[in-house]
Design an enzyme around this catalytic site. Structure first.
Site, PDB file in Angstrom:
ATOM      1  N   ASP A  31       8.137  -6.348   5.053  1.00  0.00           N
ATOM      2  CA  ASP A  31       6.720  -6.242   5.414  1.00  0.00           C
ATOM      3  C   ASP A  31       5.928  -7.218   4.558  1.00  0.00           C
ATOM      4  O   ASP A  31       5.244  -6.837   3.615  1.00  0.00           O
ATOM      5  CB  ASP A  31       6.244  -4.799   5.205  1.00  0.00           C
ATOM      6  N   GLU A  33       0.803  -1.220   0.000  1.00  0.00           N
ATOM      7  CA  GLU A  33       0.000   0.000   0.000  1.00  0.00           C
ATOM      8  C   GLU A  33       0.838   1.274   0.000  1.00  0.00           C
ATOM      9  O   GLU A  33       0.328   2.375  -0.127  1.00  0.00           O
ATOM     10  CB  GLU A  33      -0.995   0.031   1.168  1.00  0.00           C
TER      11      GLU A  33
END
Length: 305
Positions: A161, A91
């Protein structure tokens, strides 16, 4: 509205537990080459990104998760970082946090799923806040391990991540001693690594402690920490691993000085007091870390069940 008037999203936390979120609307849903993704709007947390049925981040709490993921490592780098690498981070919020540092000249994000990244660019501007358009940023859509194997570049900071591996496959090879050795070798001499390391709730510590134990085979300094992420419904673990600086020895005043010196603009979550709280793990978690003997390898990968 009454609860019955909402559509409800149920997310399993474990095989026998879970939690629910009311959903106002589904903004986009797609099946990419690699995973199922949804972006939904919730009354409690605003927009949420969901991959393979697991919430990854929320509009309301994204600052907590991503500040906790990035800044402990950026502040534990021996010098103010000039380069950063994000492995995963669809994102764009992880990239955004690295770009808060005016001293950063180059930030690379490697996420294999370009479809997810493009949908996040379009539908989650609140999270990336234009990070993808920053002239210092580069986005690559390829396998992160292959990228690290072929690049000769060295980074002051690397953050991982990634979603925990839920089944056997290439993603499992991004959580092994061999992979972390490759990451270490792509850091500058005073560089630092951070990664998300799964939940730290009671009875579900095996992933966190196995990754912690594996990193100790590779790095001289390995420090676990946690914070509570409300939309996940559980405390969440992170790990910082470095070649030199131990973040557990940075007192609150030192962290606050580093934040003031290295970062442009205020942070919403991370500061000296938060740092102290996060790295002071409870006794039962410290005991679980000490008791863990498993080292995750390519030959014996870790799969979350």
């Amino acid at each position: 509205m009454t609860p019955k008037s909402y559509k409800w999203f149920f997310e399993p936390t474990t095989a026998v537990e879970g939690h629910m979120h009311a959903i106002r609307r589904t903004i986009v849903e797609a099946q990419t080459k690699f995973q199922h993704m949804e972006i939904m709007e919730t009354p409690a947390y605003g927009k949420v990104l969901v991959l393979d049925g697991r919430i990854q981040s929320s509009q309301a709490e994204d600052f907590i998760y991503h500040e906790a993921l990035v800044h402990p490592g950026m502040l534990a780098a021996e010098r103010s970082p000039e380069s950063g690498l994000v492995i995963g981070g669809g994102e764009g919020a992880t990239l955004r946090e690295i770009l808060r540092y005016p001293g950063v000249r180059r930030a690379v994000m490697v996420d294999i799923d370009g479809e997810v990244v493009e949908l996040c660019k379009k539908h989650l501007p609140e999270m990336h806040q234009g990070a993808f358009e920053d002239p210092r940023a580069e986005t690559r859509h390829e396998d992160a391990r292959a990228y690290l194997e072929k690049t000769s570049e060295r980074f002051d900071f690397i953050t991982i991540d990634l979603v925990e591996p839920l089944e056997e496959g290439p993603a499992c090879l991004l959580f092994t001693k061999e992979f972390y050795t490759l990451v270490r070798d792509r850091l500058t001499p005073g560089g630092a690594l951070t990664l998300q390391a799964g939940m730290t709730k009671l009875g579900e510590l095996d992933f966190f402690t196995s990754i912690h134990r594996t990193l100790r085979e590779v790095f001289p300094v390995v420090a676990g920490y946690q914070t509570f992420i409300s939309c996940f419904g559980t405390p969440w673990g992170f790990i910082t691993a470095t070649k030199k600086v131990d973040p557990r020895r940075q007192d609150a005043a030192a962290v606050d000085r580093l934040v003031a010196d290295r970062i442009k603009g205020p942070l919403g979550y991370w500061d000296g007091q938060t740092h102290q709280h996060a790295f002071n793990l409870p006794k039962h978690i410290r005991a679980a870390i000490d008791a863990q003997t498993r080292v995750v390898t390519d030959a014996h990968p870790l799969i979350v069940t």
